[in-house]
Structure formats: structure tokens, C-alpha cells
Scaffold this motif. Structure first.
Motif, PDB file in Angstrom:
ATOM      1  N   SER A 120       0.834  -1.207   0.000  1.00  0.00           N
ATOM      2  CA  SER A 120       0.000   0.000   0.000  1.00  0.00           C
ATOM      3  C   SER A 120       0.866   1.253   0.000  1.00  0.00           C
ATOM      4  CB  SER A 120      -0.923  -0.005   1.221  1.00  0.00           C
ATOM      5  OG  SER A 120      -1.871  -1.052   1.133  1.00  0.00           O
ATOM      6  N   LEU A 121       1.975   1.217   0.714  1.00  0.00           N
ATOM      7  CA  LEU A 121       2.890   2.355   0.735  1.00  0.00           C
ATOM      8  C   LEU A 121       3.563   2.555  -0.620  1.00  0.00           C
ATOM      9  CD1 LEU A 121       4.443   1.803   4.277  1.00  0.00           C
ATOM     10  CD2 LEU A 121       3.106   3.803   3.567  1.00  0.00           C
ATOM     11  N   VAL A 122       3.848   1.467  -1.321  1.00  0.00           N
ATOM     12  CA  VAL A 122       4.408   1.588  -2.673  1.00  0.00           C
ATOM     13  C   VAL A 122       3.402   2.266  -3.594  1.00  0.00           C
ATOM     14  CG1 VAL A 122       5.137   0.322  -4.733  1.00  0.00           C
ATOM     15  CG2 VAL A 122       6.001  -0.364  -2.496  1.00  0.00           C
ATOM     16  N   TRP A 123       2.169   1.778  -3.620  1.00  0.00           N
ATOM     17  CA  TRP A 123       1.185   2.340  -4.553  1.00  0.00           C
ATOM     18  C   TRP A 123       0.866   3.797  -4.224  1.00  0.00           C
ATOM     19  CZ3 TRP A 123       1.753  -0.106  -8.533  1.00  0.00           C
ATOM     20  CH2 TRP A 123       1.578  -1.466  -8.685  1.00  0.00           C
ATOM     21  N   ALA A 124       0.832   4.152  -2.947  1.00  0.00           N
ATOM     22  CA  ALA A 124       0.551   5.542  -2.585  1.00  0.00           C
ATOM     23  C   ALA A 124       1.619   6.472  -3.146  1.00  0.00           C
ATOM     24  CB  ALA A 124       0.465   5.683  -1.067  1.00  0.00           C
ATOM     25  N   ARG A 125       2.866   6.046  -3.092  1.00  0.00           N
ATOM     26  CA  ARG A 125       3.950   6.887  -3.605  1.00  0.00           C
ATOM     27  C   ARG A 125       3.936   6.928  -5.136  1.00  0.00           C
ATOM     28  NH1 ARG A 125       8.965   4.370  -0.645  1.00  0.00           N
ATOM     29  NH2 ARG A 125       7.668   2.499  -0.790  1.00  0.00           N
ATOM     30  N   VAL A 126       3.646   5.798  -5.768  1.00  0.00           N
ATOM     31  CA  VAL A 126       3.501   5.794  -7.229  1.00  0.00           C
ATOM     32  C   VAL A 126       2.415   6.787  -7.646  1.00  0.00           C
ATOM     33  CG1 VAL A 126       2.710   4.394  -9.181  1.00  0.00           C
ATOM     34  CG2 VAL A 126       4.371   3.452  -7.557  1.00  0.00           C
ATOM     35  N   ASP A 127       1.318   6.802  -6.899  1.00  0.00           N
ATOM     36  CA  ASP A 127       0.188   7.659  -7.250  1.00  0.00           C
ATOM     37  C   ASP A 127       0.442   9.133  -6.940  1.00  0.00           C
ATOM     38  OD1 ASP A 127      -1.266   5.549  -8.215  1.00  0.00           O
ATOM     39  OD2 ASP A 127      -2.377   5.202  -6.356  1.00  0.00           O
ATOM     40  N   ASP A 128       1.506   9.454  -6.218  1.00  0.00           N
ATOM     41  CA  ASP A 128       1.868  10.860  -6.021  1.00  0.00           C
ATOM     42  C   ASP A 128       2.317  11.510  -7.324  1.00  0.00           C
ATOM     43  OD1 ASP A 128       1.280  10.995  -3.322  1.00  0.00           O
ATOM     44  OD2 ASP A 128       3.338  10.639  -2.656  1.00  0.00           O
ATOM     45  N   ALA A 129       2.792  10.708  -8.267  1.00  0.00           N
ATOM     46  CA  ALA A 129       3.225  11.222  -9.574  1.00  0.00           C
ATOM     47  C   ALA A 129       2.921  10.154 -10.611  1.00  0.00           C
ATOM     48  CB  ALA A 129       4.709  11.563  -9.556  1.00  0.00           C
ATOM     49  N   PRO A 130       1.643   9.901 -10.900  1.00  0.00           N
ATOM     50  CA  PRO A 130       1.271   8.765 -11.751  1.00  0.00           C
ATOM     51  C   PRO A 130       1.744   8.890 -13.197  1.00  0.00           C
ATOM     52  CG  PRO A 130      -0.631  10.162 -11.308  1.00  0.00           C
ATOM     53  CD  PRO A 130       0.465  10.651 -10.418  1.00  0.00           C
ATOM     54  N   ASP A 131       2.130  10.099 -13.611  1.00  0.00           N
ATOM     55  CA  ASP A 131       2.599  10.292 -14.978  1.00  0.00           C
ATOM     56  C   ASP A 131       4.106  10.148 -15.101  1.00  0.00           C
ATOM     57  OD1 ASP A 131       2.864  12.570 -13.381  1.00  0.00           O
ATOM     58  OD2 ASP A 131       2.854  13.928 -15.116  1.00  0.00           O
ATOM     59  N   LEU A 132       4.789   9.804 -14.004  1.00  0.00           N
ATOM     60  CA  LEU A 132       6.246   9.677 -14.014  1.00  0.00           C
ATOM     61  C   LEU A 132       6.660   8.238 -13.705  1.00  0.00           C
ATOM     62  CD1 LEU A 132       7.348  12.848 -11.986  1.00  0.00           C
ATOM     63  CD2 LEU A 132       7.132  12.612 -14.471  1.00  0.00           C
ATOM     64  N   PRO A 133       7.841   7.828 -14.193  1.00  0.00           N
ATOM     65  CA  PRO A 133       8.365   6.528 -13.766  1.00  0.00           C
ATOM     66  C   PRO A 133       8.636   6.534 -12.262  1.00  0.00           C
ATOM     67  CG  PRO A 133       9.570   7.371 -15.678  1.00  0.00           C
ATOM     68  CD  PRO A 133       8.722   8.500 -15.170  1.00  0.00           C
ATOM     69  N   ALA A 134       8.380   5.399 -11.616  1.00  0.00           N
ATOM     70  CA  ALA A 134       8.735   5.212 -10.212  1.00  0.00           C
ATOM     71  C   ALA A 134      10.017   4.390 -10.161  1.00  0.00           C
ATOM     72  CB  ALA A 134       7.611   4.511  -9.464  1.00  0.00           C
ATOM     73  N   VAL A 135      10.967   4.816  -9.332  1.00  0.00           N
ATOM     74  CA  VAL A 135      12.285   4.187  -9.305  1.00  0.00           C
ATOM     75  C   VAL A 135      12.707   3.953  -7.863  1.00  0.00           C
ATOM     76  CG1 VAL A 135      12.993   5.208 -11.498  1.00  0.00           C
ATOM     77  CG2 VAL A 135      13.461   6.424  -9.372  1.00  0.00           C
ATOM     78  N   ALA A 136      13.612   2.991  -7.682  1.00  0.00           N
ATOM     79  CA  ALA A 136      14.141   2.709  -6.348  1.00  0.00           C
ATOM     80  C   ALA A 136      15.383   1.859  -6.505  1.00  0.00           C
ATOM     81  CB  ALA A 136      13.116   1.976  -5.491  1.00  0.00           C
ATOM     82  N   PHE A 137      16.261   1.884  -5.489  1.00  0.00           N
ATOM     83  CA  PHE A 137      17.257   0.818  -5.411  1.00  0.00           C
ATOM     84  C   PHE A 137      16.947   0.017  -4.166  1.00  0.00           C
ATOM     85  CE2 PHE A 137      19.534   4.329  -3.311  1.00  0.00           C
ATOM     86  CZ  PHE A 137      20.212   3.723  -2.259  1.00  0.00           C
ATOM     87  N   THR A 138      17.002  -1.303  -4.311  1.00  0.00           N
ATOM     88  CA  THR A 138      16.401  -2.174  -3.322  1.00  0.00           C
ATOM     89  C   THR A 138      17.282  -3.376  -3.016  1.00  0.00           C
ATOM     90  OG1 THR A 138      14.429  -3.508  -2.847  1.00  0.00           O
ATOM     91  CG2 THR A 138      15.155  -3.434  -5.127  1.00  0.00           C
ATOM     92  N   SER A 139      17.073  -3.923  -1.829  1.00  0.00           N
ATOM     93  CA  SER A 139      17.750  -5.155  -1.439  1.00  0.00           C
ATOM     94  C   SER A 139      17.107  -6.342  -2.147  1.00  0.00           C
ATOM     95  CB  SER A 139      17.651  -5.352   0.076  1.00  0.00           C
ATOM     96  OG  SER A 139      16.303  -5.627   0.433  1.00  0.00           O
ATOM     97  N   ASP A 140      17.789  -7.484  -2.117  1.00  0.00           N
ATOM     98  CA  ASP A 140      17.215  -8.692  -2.690  1.00  0.00           C
ATOM     99  C   ASP A 140      16.020  -9.171  -1.877  1.00  0.00           C
ATOM    100  OD1 ASP A 140      18.949  -8.830  -4.832  1.00  0.00           O
ATOM    101  OD2 ASP A 140      20.419 -10.054  -3.778  1.00  0.00           O
ATOM    102  N   TYR A 141      15.894  -8.733  -0.628  1.00  0.00           N
ATOM    103  CA  TYR A 141      14.741  -9.101   0.189  1.00  0.00           C
ATOM    104  C   TYR A 141      13.465  -8.450  -0.364  1.00  0.00           C
ATOM    105  CZ  TYR A 141      11.670  -9.680   4.197  1.00  0.00           C
ATOM    106  OH  TYR A 141      10.602 -10.003   5.005  1.00  0.00           O
ATOM    107  N   SER A 142      13.546  -7.163  -0.718  1.00  0.00           N
ATOM    108  CA  SER A 142      12.361  -6.445  -1.206  1.00  0.00           C
ATOM    109  C   SER A 142      12.161  -6.577  -2.707  1.00  0.00           C
ATOM    110  CB  SER A 142      12.470  -4.958  -0.847  1.00  0.00           C
ATOM    111  OG  SER A 142      12.464  -4.773   0.552  1.00  0.00           O
ATOM    112  N   ARG A 143      13.183  -6.997  -3.418  1.00  0.00           N
ATOM    113  CA  ARG A 143      13.092  -7.075  -4.880  1.00  0.00           C
ATOM    114  C   ARG A 143      11.886  -7.880  -5.369  1.00  0.00           C
ATOM    115  NH1 ARG A 143      17.747  -9.269  -9.092  1.00  0.00           N
ATOM    116  NH2 ARG A 143      16.330  -9.845 -10.783  1.00  0.00           N
TER     117      ARG A 143
END
Length: 267
Positions: free
Chosen positions: A224-247
Motif C-alpha cells: 500500500s505504501l508503494v502504490w501511494a507513492r507511485v500515485d503521487d506522480a502517476p505520470d512519471l516513472p517510479a524508481v528505487a534501489f532495493t535489497s534482494d529481500y524487497s526485490r
């Protein structure tokens, strides 16, 4: 007669390469600005020279004291490594990180320790499934009380054992409330169990922090926290660098694994 030097062929990493040349370049500039924002909000300092942005929040959390490379290293004698040494020369014991979007030489001889190779993931703009998990609510942090809660959940959920029980404000300074970094707290049955942050800039939304308390994982809070942040800028790519645990969670949500970064630490 004056001679004109031809511009080198575009690599994407020249000093004057357009920021929009690639999503990776956009992220690197976003991450550099994020580091400066976090440092200055904490009363710290920043610097930038050809090839690297430097941020020092002044505390003991290495993730807030970071050198972000803007191009690949040329070797162990690369001037950007000297710039990082000079930047932290006043406090050689200050924990700090060096983030590279590319493989690097072995920097151990210069005092760095390899931390790992987090994965850079990207999700293109577009619709996504909505979800409403039972008992999950999200709150945007708008005051110091909320920021203290976010800080506590981050320390316990990440986890960052050295920061648990430390005075509030050492990691998430009150000055952050006046910046463009947005924090959210995830609630499960009314209890704060998750935290996430994002920073929008240079054409991408950077999902720059996420932590969930162990007992609340796989209950829909993180997603839910991922989608909320994606929806803060729905017209832009969402990016992150992540551990293999969250990948795997990112992959299930439509993010693509692009490349592995290289992360070094000192002190």
C-alpha cells in the motif's frame, strides 16, 4: 585561426549530457538532490564537483552521509575519490557511503568496505490494481509527532539497531517537514507498523525509504505504501534501489530490474 574541439560522442555521462538522456541518469540526479535536501534539513552540508555529489547530514547514520557518483570511476586515482576524502577529512570517523550505478574497482585500498550491490528497479507510468487490505491505513506525516513515529518505525523495522532508543530527530530532523520529501506511516489495526518516503524530481518519483515491523510484514502495508507513492506522480516513472529481500515484491508490482549498483561504506 581558432580551432574547435569536437564534442565527445554521447555516453550519457558527460558533464553536459541531458538529464533526460536515461531514466538512470534522472534517478542519479534525483538521488543527489535528495541527499542534499536531507543533509541541509538536518543542519549538515553539501558539495558537488565534476562527477560526484556529496551530502553530510552530520550524524551517525551512513545513509544520510553519501557520495553519489554521476559517472563511472576511471580508476583508484579518480579525482572524485579525492573529493570524497577531502569532504569528510574533518571527521574521518563519520560513517559515509559511496553509491555507484556502475561496477567499480576494489576501493579497499582507499579505506572503503564493500556493502553490496542493490538492484535498481523501474516501473513505467500506467494504471495498477487497487487494493484495500483489511485493517491497513496510511497517514501522511505532517508534524513532528508523525515524524517521530516514522523515525521509530524506520529504526525498528529496517532495522537500525544503533538508532533504536536514540533521541527523536537524530535521523529524521524536524526541518524535513519543510522540504519536498514526503513521509507516510502505515497503520495496521490502528498501530504504526510501516514507514515510507518519496522524493519527486528530474522526471522520476524516487521511492527512497521503506521499512515494516517484522510482525506486520506480508499484511499489505508495504504494498500500500508503494502504490501511494507511485500515485503521487502517476505520470512519471517510479524508481528505487532495493535489497534482494524487497526485490520480489517490486517485481510482483510491475517494476523491472534494470541494473545492480555498487555500494561502498567507510567508518
Amino acid at each position: 585561426m581558432a580551432t574547435t574541439t569536437a564534442r565527445p560522442l554521447e555516453t550519457g555521462w558527460l558533464d553536459d549530457s541531458p538529464i533526460e538522456d536515461s531514466v538512470l541518469r534522472q534517478f542519479i540526479r534525483n538521488q543527489s538532490d535528495l541527499g542534499a535536501t536531507l543533509a541541509l534539513a538536518s543542519g549538515g552540508r553539501t558539495a558537488e564537483t565534476h562527477g560526484v555529489a556529496l551530502a553530510d547530514a552530520g550524524g551517525e547514520l551512513a545513509f544520510l552521509n553519501q557520495a553519489t557518483l554521476h559517472r563511472p570511476l576511471t580508476g583508484l586515482d579518480d579525482p572524485v575519490l579525492d573529493a570524497a576524502d577531502d569532504f569528510w577529512a574533518h571527521d574521518a570517523n563519520r560513517p559515509n557511503l559511496l553509491l555507484s550505478a556502475w561496477p567499480t574497482p576494489d576501493l579497499a585500498a582507499r579505506g572503503w568496505r564493500l556493502e553490496g550491490h542493490p538492484m535498481f528497479v523501474v516501473r513505467a507510468p500506467g494504471p495498477h490494481p487497487t487494493r484495500s487490505d483489511p485493517g491497513v491505513e496510511l497517514e501522511v506525516v505532517e508534524d513532528e509527532t508523525g515524524l517521530k513515529t516514522a523515525e521509530r518505525v524506520a529504526a525498528e523495522g529496517y532495522p537500525m539497531p544503533d538508532l533504536i532508543g536514540r533521541p527523536a530527530g537524530e535521523v529524521l530532523a524536524p526541518g524535513l517537514l519543510a522540504t519536498d520529501v514526503r513521509y507516510r506511516v502505515g497503520l495496521l489495526e490502528g498501530a504504526a507498523v510501516g514507514v515510507a518516503a518519496r522524493y519527486i524530481g528530474h522526471g522520476v518519483v524516487n521511492l527512497c525509504l521503506a521499512a515494516t515491523l517484522p510482525a506486520a510484514r506480508r499484511r499489505g502495508v508495504w504494498a500500500s505504501l508503494v502504490w501511494a507513492r507511485v500515485d503521487d506522480a502517476p505520470d512519471l516513472p517510479a524508481v528505487a534501489f532495493t535489497s534482494d529481500y524487497s526485490r520480489p515484491g517490486f517485481i510482483r508490482m510491475g517494476f523491472l530490474p534494470i541494473t545492480r549498483f555498487t555500494l561502498w561504506a567507510r567508518a
